[in-house]
Motif scaffolding. Structure first.
Motif, mmCIF file in Angstrom:
data_model
loop_
_atom_site.group_PDB
_atom_site.id
_atom_site.type_symbol
_atom_site.label_atom_id
_atom_site.label_comp_id
_atom_site.label_asym_id
_atom_site.label_seq_id
_atom_site.Cartn_x
_atom_site.Cartn_y
_atom_site.Cartn_z
ATOM 1 N N SER A 193 0.831 -1.214 0.000
ATOM 2 C CA SER A 193 0.000 0.000 0.000
ATOM 3 C C SER A 193 0.863 1.261 0.000
ATOM 4 O O SER A 193 0.491 2.272 -0.604
ATOM 5 C CB SER A 193 -0.964 0.013 1.181
ATOM 6 N N TRP A 194 1.997 1.223 0.675
ATOM 7 C CA TRP A 194 2.913 2.369 0.691
ATOM 8 C C TRP A 194 3.484 2.594 -0.707
ATOM 9 O O TRP A 194 3.486 3.704 -1.210
ATOM 10 C CB TRP A 194 4.028 2.121 1.720
ATOM 11 N N ARG B 197 2.643 7.111 7.577
ATOM 12 C CA ARG B 197 1.849 7.372 8.786
ATOM 13 C C ARG B 197 0.519 6.608 8.753
ATOM 14 O O ARG B 197 -0.044 6.310 9.807
ATOM 15 C CB ARG B 197 1.588 8.862 8.934
ATOM 16 N N ALA B 198 0.027 6.283 7.559
ATOM 17 C CA ALA B 198 -1.261 5.604 7.405
ATOM 18 C C ALA B 198 -1.155 4.078 7.487
ATOM 19 O O ALA B 198 -2.178 3.392 7.426
ATOM 20 C CB ALA B 198 -1.901 6.003 6.078
ATOM 21 N N LEU B 199 0.040 3.543 7.639
ATOM 22 C CA LEU B 199 0.191 2.089 7.694
ATOM 23 C C LEU B 199 -0.563 1.510 8.885
ATOM 24 O O LEU B 199 -0.567 2.086 9.976
ATOM 25 C CB LEU B 199 1.672 1.710 7.816
ATOM 26 N N THR B 200 -1.177 0.376 8.652
ATOM 27 C CA THR B 200 -1.866 -0.330 9.732
ATOM 28 C C THR B 200 -0.849 -1.123 10.556
ATOM 29 O O THR B 200 0.298 -1.321 10.131
ATOM 30 C CB THR B 200 -2.902 -1.313 9.164
ATOM 31 N N ASP B 201 -1.277 -1.605 11.705
ATOM 32 C CA ASP B 201 -0.401 -2.443 12.523
ATOM 33 C C ASP B 201 0.036 -3.685 11.749
ATOM 34 O O ASP B 201 1.192 -4.107 11.841
ATOM 35 C CB ASP B 201 -1.096 -2.853 13.819
ATOM 36 N N ALA B 202 -0.869 -4.267 10.979
ATOM 37 C CA ALA B 202 -0.529 -5.455 10.189
ATOM 38 C C ALA B 202 0.511 -5.122 9.125
ATOM 39 O O ALA B 202 1.424 -5.924 8.853
ATOM 40 C CB ALA B 202 -1.786 -6.036 9.545
ATOM 41 N N GLU B 203 0.400 -3.951 8.521
ATOM 42 C CA GLU B 203 1.382 -3.546 7.503
ATOM 43 C C GLU B 203 2.746 -3.268 8.130
ATOM 44 O O GLU B 203 3.782 -3.600 7.546
ATOM 45 C CB GLU B 203 0.879 -2.327 6.738
ATOM 46 N N GLN C 79 4.272 -6.549 8.663
ATOM 47 C CA GLN C 79 4.751 -7.079 7.384
ATOM 48 C C GLN C 79 6.095 -6.451 7.028
ATOM 49 O O GLN C 79 7.014 -7.145 6.600
ATOM 50 C CB GLN C 79 3.730 -6.780 6.286
ATOM 51 N N HIS D 217 6.247 2.105 14.685
ATOM 52 C CA HIS D 217 5.656 2.724 13.494
ATOM 53 C C HIS D 217 6.471 3.958 13.088
ATOM 54 O O HIS D 217 6.785 4.154 11.909
ATOM 55 C CB HIS D 217 4.204 3.093 13.790
#
Length: 163
Positions: A26-27, A52-58, A61, A147
């Motif tokens: 997604s990034w 900054r918008a990355l999820t915890d799962a991302e 990963q 993060h």
């Protein structure tokens, strides 16, 4: 690579380059989708917002692409070369390496993930001090710190792609 080439290169050429900065699809997609960029400041802003918008799962990963602090990344990939340079401050002192290894294990046991720090410019003692301090964080605070460290690494690496 210059900005003009970055703006015009086929996406398939840029995906692995961007994934070396932050291995989250997604990034990478967010940066590619906003092309062309008029200047590096705009590119950096888009990359920063996407990080900054990355999820915890991302974030989890992305951590899979990062070696432990003190481990020498193997291989000829861009990520491995960058990691070796970023961790150059670790040095070869056996006592420091042993302390980092012990700290890494304690961190992984406590938080269930690799300890991540933007190591560029830090000495081994600074990394070790940071690791020990972060072991006292609660899980939510530490997730936010990780993060932020990932974001800093991604932006730093992006400046290596387009100096």
């Amino acid at each position: 690579m210059n900005l003009e080439h970055f703006n015009t290169a086929p996406p398939d050429e840029l995906r692995p380059v961007l994934a070396a900065c932050c291995d989250v699809p997604s990034w990478v997609a967010a940066i590619l989708a906003a092309r062309p960029y008029g200047d590096l400041e705009t590119l950096t802003k888009v990359a920063d917002e996407a990080a900054r918008a990355l999820t915890d799962a991302e974030v989890a990963q992305a951590l899979a692409a990062h070696p432990r602090i003190g481990d020498r990344a193997e291989g000829r990939t861009t990520e491995a070369a960058w990691s070796r340079k970023e961790q150059s401050g670790v040095g070869d002192d056996p006592a420091t390496r042993a302390a980092l290894t012990a700290g890494n294990h304690a961190y992984e046991e406590r938080f269930g993930r690799v300890f991540l720090i933007c190591a560029t410019g830090l000495t081994a003692d600074q990394m070790l001090t940071n690791l020990r301090a972060r072991l006292t964080n609660d899980p939510a605070t530490e997730a936010a710190v990780v993060h932020e460290e990932l974001r800093k690494i991604a932006l730093l690496r992006l400046t290596k792609v387009i100096p």
